[in-house]
Enzyme design. Structure first.
Site, PDB file in Angstrom:
ATOM      1  N   THR A  46     -26.285  26.460 -35.288  1.00 42.66           N
ATOM      2  CA  THR A  46     -26.047  25.986 -36.651  1.00 42.66           C
ATOM      3  C   THR A  46     -25.542  24.545 -36.547  1.00 42.66           C
ATOM      4  O   THR A  46     -25.091  24.102 -35.483  1.00 42.66           O
ATOM      5  CB  THR A  46     -24.978  26.841 -37.366  1.00 42.66           C
ATOM      6  OG1 THR A  46     -23.717  26.660 -36.699  1.00 42.66           O
ATOM      7  CG2 THR A  46     -25.370  28.322 -37.381  1.00 42.66           C
ATOM      8  N   HIS A  83     -38.338  30.449 -37.717  1.00 45.00           N
ATOM      9  CA  HIS A  83     -37.421  31.599 -37.718  1.00 45.00           C
ATOM     10  C   HIS A  83     -38.177  32.924 -37.584  1.00 45.00           C
ATOM     11  O   HIS A  83     -37.612  33.927 -37.162  1.00 45.00           O
ATOM     12  CB  HIS A  83     -36.522  31.582 -38.962  1.00 45.00           C
ATOM     13  CG  HIS A  83     -37.220  31.635 -40.266  1.00 45.00           C
ATOM     14  ND1 HIS A  83     -37.604  30.511 -40.973  1.00 45.00           N
ATOM     15  CD2 HIS A  83     -37.620  32.677 -41.013  1.00 45.00           C
ATOM     16  CE1 HIS A  83     -38.187  30.869 -42.082  1.00 45.00           C
ATOM     17  NE2 HIS A  83     -38.227  32.171 -42.139  1.00 45.00           N
ATOM     18  N   ASP A  99     -19.085  32.992 -36.087  1.00 46.98           N
ATOM     19  CA  ASP A  99     -17.928  32.565 -36.880  1.00 46.98           C
ATOM     20  C   ASP A  99     -17.866  33.386 -38.177  1.00 46.98           C
ATOM     21  O   ASP A  99     -18.814  34.066 -38.556  1.00 46.98           O
ATOM     22  CB  ASP A  99     -17.967  31.058 -37.151  1.00 46.98           C
ATOM     23  CG  ASP A  99     -19.160  30.625 -38.016  1.00 46.98           C
ATOM     24  OD1 ASP A  99     -19.499  29.432 -38.011  1.00 46.98           O
ATOM     25  OD2 ASP A  99     -19.756  31.489 -38.685  1.00 46.98           O
ATOM     26  N   ALA A 100     -16.727  33.252 -38.863  1.00 46.26           N
ATOM     27  CA  ALA A 100     -16.470  34.073 -40.059  1.00 46.26           C
ATOM     28  C   ALA A 100     -17.511  33.805 -41.140  1.00 46.26           C
ATOM     29  O   ALA A 100     -17.968  34.709 -41.835  1.00 46.26           O
ATOM     30  CB  ALA A 100     -15.063  33.787 -40.595  1.00 46.26           C
ATOM     31  N   ASN A 101     -17.922  32.543 -41.249  1.00 42.82           N
ATOM     32  CA  ASN A 101     -18.863  32.162 -42.296  1.00 42.82           C
ATOM     33  C   ASN A 101     -20.233  32.780 -42.065  1.00 42.82           C
ATOM     34  O   ASN A 101     -20.830  33.373 -42.967  1.00 42.82           O
ATOM     35  CB  ASN A 101     -18.955  30.635 -42.343  1.00 42.82           C
ATOM     36  CG  ASN A 101     -19.878  30.137 -43.448  1.00 42.82           C
ATOM     37  OD1 ASN A 101     -19.788  30.595 -44.587  1.00 42.82           O
ATOM     38  ND2 ASN A 101     -20.779  29.228 -43.108  1.00 42.82           N
ATOM     39  N   THR A 102     -20.720  32.680 -40.818  1.00 50.10           N
ATOM     40  CA  THR A 102     -22.058  33.237 -40.532  1.00 50.10           C
ATOM     41  C   THR A 102     -22.027  34.759 -40.577  1.00 50.10           C
ATOM     42  O   THR A 102     -22.977  35.398 -41.027  1.00 50.10           O
ATOM     43  CB  THR A 102     -22.572  32.729 -39.176  1.00 50.10           C
ATOM     44  OG1 THR A 102     -22.533  31.292 -39.176  1.00 50.10           O
ATOM     45  CG2 THR A 102     -23.984  33.198 -38.904  1.00 50.10           C
ATOM     46  N   ASN A 135      -9.889  32.449 -36.178  1.00 52.25           N
ATOM     47  CA  ASN A 135      -8.430  32.490 -36.165  1.00 52.25           C
ATOM     48  C   ASN A 135      -7.958  33.887 -36.547  1.00 52.25           C
ATOM     49  O   ASN A 135      -8.616  34.596 -37.312  1.00 52.25           O
ATOM     50  CB  ASN A 135      -7.909  31.465 -37.183  1.00 52.25           C
ATOM     51  CG  ASN A 135      -6.403  31.482 -37.245  1.00 52.25           C
ATOM     52  OD1 ASN A 135      -5.816  32.371 -37.855  1.00 52.25           O
ATOM     53  ND2 ASN A 135      -5.770  30.526 -36.588  1.00 52.25           N
ATOM     54  N   CYS A 168      -5.420  26.648 -31.909  1.00 49.46           N
ATOM     55  CA  CYS A 168      -4.394  26.076 -32.796  1.00 49.46           C
ATOM     56  C   CYS A 168      -2.999  26.460 -32.320  1.00 49.46           C
ATOM     57  O   CYS A 168      -2.013  26.131 -32.969  1.00 49.46           O
ATOM     58  CB  CYS A 168      -4.618  26.554 -34.213  1.00 49.46           C
ATOM     59  SG  CYS A 168      -4.738  28.347 -34.263  1.00 49.46           S
TER      60      CYS A 168
HETATM   61  C1  LIG Z   1     -11.630  28.565 -27.887  1.00 47.07           C
HETATM   62  C2  LIG Z   1     -11.275  29.699 -26.958  1.00 47.07           C
HETATM   63  C3  LIG Z   1     -12.516  30.306 -26.363  1.00 47.07           C
HETATM   64  C4  LIG Z   1     -10.400  29.157 -25.845  1.00 47.07           C
HETATM   65  O1  LIG Z   1     -10.028  30.215 -24.998  1.00 47.07           O
HETATM   66  C5  LIG Z   1     -10.491  30.766 -27.725  1.00 47.07           C
HETATM   67  O2  LIG Z   1      -9.280  30.235 -28.197  1.00 47.07           O
HETATM   68  C6  LIG Z   1     -11.317  31.287 -28.899  1.00 47.07           C
HETATM   69  O3  LIG Z   1     -12.267  31.986 -28.703  1.00 47.07           O
HETATM   70  N1  LIG Z   1     -10.930  30.881 -30.116  1.00 47.07           N
HETATM   71  C7  LIG Z   1     -11.692  31.280 -31.271  1.00 47.07           C
HETATM   72  C8  LIG Z   1     -10.732  31.408 -32.389  1.00 47.07           C
HETATM   73  C9  LIG Z   1     -10.830  30.213 -33.270  1.00 47.07           C
HETATM   74  O4  LIG Z   1     -11.908  29.809 -33.582  1.00 47.07           O
HETATM   75  N2  LIG Z   1      -9.642  29.673 -33.666  1.00 47.07           N
HETATM   76  C10 LIG Z   1      -9.634  28.681 -34.655  1.00 47.07           C
HETATM   77  C11 LIG Z   1      -8.439  28.198 -34.999  1.00 47.07           C
HETATM   78  S1  LIG Z   1      -7.016  28.731 -34.145  1.00 47.07           S
END
Ligand SMILES: CC(C)(CO)[C@@H](O)C(=O)NCCC(=O)N/C=C\S
Length: 199
Positions: A46, A83, A99-102, A135, A168
């Protein structure tokens, strides 16, 4: 005799975990030297996924598909619809990270880019695996498990996120499964498809 090919479509979406895509691809290609079949890998990204890794980092043997490819490839009647062609080509798809959006788009049948159009047209007789990554606060939102449940009801397989310190600084569930976990699962499915169908 040429080695049998297992055609793997790797989807990448806009989680920071997409930074692991180059490692995931390298780990899969390393297996090609040790097994009786080889992975042929296409990556569909994406636009947001492209913020987290350089597609130029990937080995030349891996074909990259993004939204632009779709529009360049189709101009007139009779031109390939990317596709649809990707779904016909693949033996299996894995979306790592999802990701959450997809996840939400897939669960609702939305298809506004190459990756979601590919999943929207997916042949449900082929394995589709997904590795959520987000997250912890997003992971714990009540809508997440509803979307995951929907995908599972269709027969898609989840490789669940794990508890880890996130980018984060938060510590909690939401990190993408470890690359080894993902590779092991892909290999077991590919072994099953290659060795059982050739019996
Ligand atoms: C990035 C990685 C692989 C490092 O080990 C790991 O932290 C992870 O899968 N994070 C995905 C969660 C995320 O998107 N956090 C976004 C905001 S906190």
């Amino acid at each position: 005799m040429d080695k049998k090919k297992f055609k793997l479509l790797v989807g990448a979406t806009g989680s920071v975990a997409a930074l692991k895509i180059p490692i995931l691809i390298d780990s899969l290609l390393e297996l090609n030297n040790k097994q009786q079949y080889i992975f042929e890998i296409y990556v569909v990204v994406t636009e947001h996924a492209k913020h987290f890794f350089e597609t130029s980092e990937l080995p030349a043997v891996v074909k990259i598909y993004d939204d632009a490819v779709e529009w360049i490839s189709w101009k007139n009647r009779g031109d390939p619809v990317v596709h649809i062609e990707l779904g016909k080509w693949a033996d299996m798809m894995i979306i790592a990270p999802l990701d959450a959006n997809t996840l939400a788009k897939m669960a609702q049948g939305l298809c506004d880019n190459l990756l979601t159009c590919t999943t929207r047209a997916w042949d449900m007789n082929k394995p589709l695996l997904f590795c959520p990554a987000m997250n912890t606060r997003m992971w714990e939102h009540p809508v997440t498990c509803k979307h995951i449940q929907t995908l599972k009801e269709w027969g898609h397989e989840e490789i669940p996120p794990i508890k880890k310190q996130l980018i984060c600084g938060d510590t909690g569930v939401g990190a993408m499964a470890e690359v080894k976990t993902i590779v092991d699962r892909i290999k077991s499915i590919a072994d099953d498809k290659v060795f059982n169908t050739s019996k």
